[in-house]
Write a protein that holds these residues in place. Structure first.
Motif, PDB file in Angstrom:
ATOM      1  N   SER A   8       0.826  -1.193   0.000  1.00 33.57           N
ATOM      2  CA  SER A   8       0.000   0.000   0.000  1.00 33.57           C
ATOM      3  C   SER A   8       0.868   1.253   0.000  1.00 33.57           C
ATOM      4  O   SER A   8       1.921   1.301   0.647  1.00 33.57           O
ATOM      5  CB  SER A   8      -0.906   0.001   1.237  1.00 33.57           C
ATOM      6  OG  SER A   8      -1.599   1.217   1.356  1.00 33.57           O
ATOM      7  N   THR A   9       0.415   2.270  -0.715  1.00 38.72           N
ATOM      8  CA  THR A   9       1.120   3.556  -0.744  1.00 38.72           C
ATOM      9  C   THR A   9       0.497   4.555   0.215  1.00 38.72           C
ATOM     10  O   THR A   9       1.048   5.635   0.444  1.00 38.72           O
ATOM     11  CB  THR A   9       1.080   4.171  -2.153  1.00 38.72           C
ATOM     12  OG1 THR A   9      -0.267   4.552  -2.466  1.00 38.72           O
ATOM     13  CG2 THR A   9       1.592   3.187  -3.191  1.00 38.72           C
ATOM     14  N   GLY A  10      -0.682   4.210   0.746  1.00 41.39           N
ATOM     15  CA  GLY A  10      -1.400   5.137   1.607  1.00 41.39           C
ATOM     16  C   GLY A  10      -2.465   5.930   0.872  1.00 41.39           C
ATOM     17  O   GLY A  10      -3.269   6.628   1.483  1.00 41.39           O
ATOM     18  N   ASP A  11      -2.471   5.839  -0.451  1.00 38.79           N
ATOM     19  CA  ASP A  11      -3.499   6.483  -1.271  1.00 38.79           C
ATOM     20  C   ASP A  11      -4.524   5.411  -1.616  1.00 38.79           C
ATOM     21  O   ASP A  11      -4.297   4.585  -2.504  1.00 38.79           O
ATOM     22  CB  ASP A  11      -2.864   7.064  -2.535  1.00 38.79           C
ATOM     23  CG  ASP A  11      -3.851   7.791  -3.431  1.00 38.79           C
ATOM     24  OD1 ASP A  11      -5.051   7.434  -3.418  1.00 38.79           O
ATOM     25  OD2 ASP A  11      -3.427   8.709  -4.165  1.00 38.79           O
ATOM     26  N   LEU A  12      -5.653   5.406  -0.904  1.00 41.53           N
ATOM     27  CA  LEU A  12      -6.591   4.296  -1.026  1.00 41.53           C
ATOM     28  C   LEU A  12      -7.193   4.184  -2.420  1.00 41.53           C
ATOM     29  O   LEU A  12      -7.389   3.079  -2.923  1.00 41.53           O
ATOM     30  CB  LEU A  12      -7.705   4.413   0.023  1.00 41.53           C
ATOM     31  CG  LEU A  12      -8.577   3.167   0.198  1.00 41.53           C
ATOM     32  CD1 LEU A  12      -7.736   1.969   0.631  1.00 41.53           C
ATOM     33  CD2 LEU A  12      -9.689   3.428   1.207  1.00 41.53           C
ATOM     34  N   LEU A  13      -7.476   5.299  -3.057  1.00 39.54           N
ATOM     35  CA  LEU A  13      -8.001   5.247  -4.423  1.00 39.54           C
ATOM     36  C   LEU A  13      -6.986   4.591  -5.349  1.00 39.54           C
ATOM     37  O   LEU A  13      -7.300   3.638  -6.078  1.00 39.54           O
ATOM     38  CB  LEU A  13      -8.346   6.650  -4.920  1.00 39.54           C
ATOM     39  CG  LEU A  13      -8.741   6.756  -6.405  1.00 39.54           C
ATOM     40  CD1 LEU A  13      -9.948   5.877  -6.713  1.00 39.54           C
ATOM     41  CD2 LEU A  13      -9.007   8.209  -6.789  1.00 39.54           C
ATOM     42  N   LYS A  14      -5.767   5.089  -5.321  1.00 39.02           N
ATOM     43  CA  LYS A  14      -4.704   4.536  -6.173  1.00 39.02           C
ATOM     44  C   LYS A  14      -4.466   3.066  -5.853  1.00 39.02           C
ATOM     45  O   LYS A  14      -4.317   2.232  -6.763  1.00 39.02           O
ATOM     46  CB  LYS A  14      -3.425   5.338  -5.982  1.00 39.02           C
ATOM     47  CG  LYS A  14      -2.241   4.821  -6.776  1.00 39.02           C
ATOM     48  CD  LYS A  14      -0.999   5.667  -6.511  1.00 39.02           C
ATOM     49  CE  LYS A  14       0.216   5.110  -7.250  1.00 39.02           C
ATOM     50  NZ  LYS A  14       1.436   5.937  -6.975  1.00 39.02           N
ATOM     51  N   ASP A  15      -4.432   2.749  -4.571  1.00 35.26           N
ATOM     52  CA  ASP A  15      -4.099   1.384  -4.163  1.00 35.26           C
ATOM     53  C   ASP A  15      -5.185   0.378  -4.540  1.00 35.26           C
ATOM     54  O   ASP A  15      -4.885  -0.721  -5.008  1.00 35.26           O
ATOM     55  CB  ASP A  15      -3.848   1.333  -2.654  1.00 35.26           C
ATOM     56  CG  ASP A  15      -2.557   2.019  -2.254  1.00 35.26           C
ATOM     57  OD1 ASP A  15      -1.706   2.255  -3.133  1.00 35.26           O
ATOM     58  OD2 ASP A  15      -2.400   2.336  -1.060  1.00 35.26           O
ATOM     59  N   THR A  16      -6.446   0.728  -4.315  1.00 37.53           N
ATOM     60  CA  THR A  16      -7.518  -0.210  -4.664  1.00 37.53           C
ATOM     61  C   THR A  16      -7.603  -0.400  -6.175  1.00 37.53           C
ATOM     62  O   THR A  16      -7.819  -1.518  -6.658  1.00 37.53           O
ATOM     63  CB  THR A  16      -8.876   0.257  -4.118  1.00 37.53           C
ATOM     64  OG1 THR A  16      -9.116   1.626  -4.505  1.00 37.53           O
ATOM     65  CG2 THR A  16      -8.918   0.154  -2.605  1.00 37.53           C
ATOM     66  N   GLN A  17      -7.398   0.692  -6.919  1.00 38.60           N
ATOM     67  CA  GLN A  17      -7.421   0.582  -8.370  1.00 38.60           C
ATOM     68  C   GLN A  17      -6.281  -0.319  -8.865  1.00 38.60           C
ATOM     69  O   GLN A  17      -6.468  -1.168  -9.734  1.00 38.60           O
ATOM     70  CB  GLN A  17      -7.294   1.973  -8.998  1.00 38.60           C
ATOM     71  CG  GLN A  17      -8.446   2.918  -8.663  1.00 38.60           C
ATOM     72  CD  GLN A  17      -9.716   2.603  -9.415  1.00 38.60           C
ATOM     73  OE1 GLN A  17      -9.819   2.812 -10.613  1.00 38.60           O
ATOM     74  NE2 GLN A  17     -10.694   2.064  -8.711  1.00 38.60           N
ATOM     75  N   SER A  18      -5.096  -0.136  -8.290  1.00 35.27           N
ATOM     76  CA  SER A  18      -3.932  -0.931  -8.672  1.00 35.27           C
ATOM     77  C   SER A  18      -4.123  -2.403  -8.303  1.00 35.27           C
ATOM     78  O   SER A  18      -3.803  -3.303  -9.094  1.00 35.27           O
ATOM     79  CB  SER A  18      -2.684  -0.367  -7.986  1.00 35.27           C
ATOM     80  OG  SER A  18      -1.559  -1.187  -8.219  1.00 35.27           O
ATOM     81  N   PHE A  19      -4.644  -2.634  -7.104  1.00 32.30           N
ATOM     82  CA  PHE A  19      -4.865  -4.003  -6.628  1.00 32.30           C
ATOM     83  C   PHE A  19      -5.830  -4.739  -7.552  1.00 32.30           C
ATOM     84  O   PHE A  19      -5.548  -5.855  -8.018  1.00 32.30           O
ATOM     85  CB  PHE A  19      -5.400  -3.972  -5.202  1.00 32.30           C
ATOM     86  CG  PHE A  19      -5.710  -5.334  -4.624  1.00 32.30           C
ATOM     87  CD1 PHE A  19      -4.706  -6.130  -4.117  1.00 32.30           C
ATOM     88  CD2 PHE A  19      -7.021  -5.801  -4.603  1.00 32.30           C
ATOM     89  CE1 PHE A  19      -4.996  -7.385  -3.583  1.00 32.30           C
ATOM     90  CE2 PHE A  19      -7.314  -7.049  -4.077  1.00 32.30           C
ATOM     91  CZ  PHE A  19      -6.302  -7.842  -3.569  1.00 32.30           C
ATOM     92  N   LEU A  20      -6.965  -4.125  -7.840  1.00 33.17           N
ATOM     93  CA  LEU A  20      -7.959  -4.777  -8.691  1.00 33.17           C
ATOM     94  C   LEU A  20      -7.432  -4.981 -10.106  1.00 33.17           C
ATOM     95  O   LEU A  20      -7.636  -6.041 -10.707  1.00 33.17           O
ATOM     96  CB  LEU A  20      -9.244  -3.948  -8.699  1.00 33.17           C
ATOM     97  CG  LEU A  20     -10.049  -3.981  -7.397  1.00 33.17           C
ATOM     98  CD1 LEU A  20     -11.074  -2.853  -7.360  1.00 33.17           C
ATOM     99  CD2 LEU A  20     -10.739  -5.333  -7.221  1.00 33.17           C
ATOM    100  N   ALA A  21      -6.742  -3.979 -10.617  1.00 32.88           N
ATOM    101  CA  ALA A  21      -6.198  -4.088 -11.978  1.00 32.88           C
ATOM    102  C   ALA A  21      -5.173  -5.205 -12.082  1.00 32.88           C
ATOM    103  O   ALA A  21      -5.059  -5.863 -13.124  1.00 32.88           O
ATOM    104  CB  ALA A  21      -5.580  -2.761 -12.394  1.00 32.88           C
ATOM    105  N   SER A  22      -4.442  -5.454 -10.997  1.00 33.77           N
ATOM    106  CA  SER A  22      -3.420  -6.502 -11.018  1.00 33.77           C
ATOM    107  C   SER A  22      -4.028  -7.888 -11.172  1.00 33.77           C
ATOM    108  O   SER A  22      -3.338  -8.840 -11.545  1.00 33.77           O
ATOM    109  CB  SER A  22      -2.565  -6.442  -9.749  1.00 33.77           C
ATOM    110  OG  SER A  22      -3.277  -6.870  -8.606  1.00 33.77           O
TER     111      SER A  22
END
Length: 203
Positions: A8-22
């Motif tokens: 996690s980077t601490g940016d929840l929007l960025k992190d959830t988007q990245s997680f799901l996209a992965s």
């Protein structure tokens, strides 16, 4: 499935988007961003905590990364009871899997957020206003083509209350047009608690 590699980077929007996209869930990522925005709008409208609403919206569909054939096993591995309705339609389990991933991958421990994530598909008896808000934000943010067939009724009901809007959606869902295949017990008791009058299953 293993999730230890995600950081996690601490940016929840960025992190959830990245997680799901992965996991190839780019459409789900877009849906979660939309639900988050709708949840924020509803929170501001009804005087609820917008930050909690935004976080719950972003996190609510994390469980979709668990393949359908693995959902029952994943639930049991994490100590969850699997209901007969969930055996028939394991997709329902994704709401509880989202709670597990929010806790274990994203370090979310706020009970209000976890509760809203965990019943966003079915709602539940004794649901909080945040639970209802996220439930509605998910339904308003239709993840299929076109406009939700129930949108006008739900939008009109929102002029009265969150409860009225939840009931309007459930009435549609339980109608022939809604065509629900499996009525989850949580939805059944939530519907009755809200004052629903349609006959369900063996009722």
């Amino acid at each position: 499935m293993r999730f230890e590699g995600f950081r996690s980077t601490g940016d929840l929007l960025k992190d959830t988007q990245s997680f799901l996209a992965s996991f190839g869930k780019t459409e789900t990522a877009a849906h979660c961003a939309c639900v988050s925005q709708r949840a924020r709008e509803l929170a501001l409208r009804f005087g609820l905590n917008a930050s909690l609403a935004v976080q719950a919206g972003l996190l609510h569909d994390l469980g979709t990364v668990i393949p359908s054939q693995d959902k029952v096993r994943f639930s049991r591995e994490h100590g969850l009871e699997v209901l007969p309705e969930e055996e028939l339609y394991p997709g329902i389990l994704h709401q509880q899997h989202s709670v597990i991933l929010a806790q274990n991958v994203f370090g979310i421990g706020t009970p209000a957020i976890l509760s809203a994530i965990g019943c966003h598909t079915t709602l539940k008896v004794g649901a909080s206003d945040l639970d209802k808000l996220v439930f509605l934000a998910d339904k308003i943010s239709w993840d299929q083509d076109g406009e939700p067939p129930y949108l006008a009724e739900v939008t009109k009901a929102l002029d009265n209350s969150l409860d009225a809007a939840c009931l309007a959606f459930m009435d549609w869902l339980l109608s022939p047009e809604g065509g629900i295949r499996v009525v989850h017990p949580w939805l059944k008791v939530a519907y009755k608690e809200l004052g629903g009058h349609k006959s369900i299953g063996q009722d």
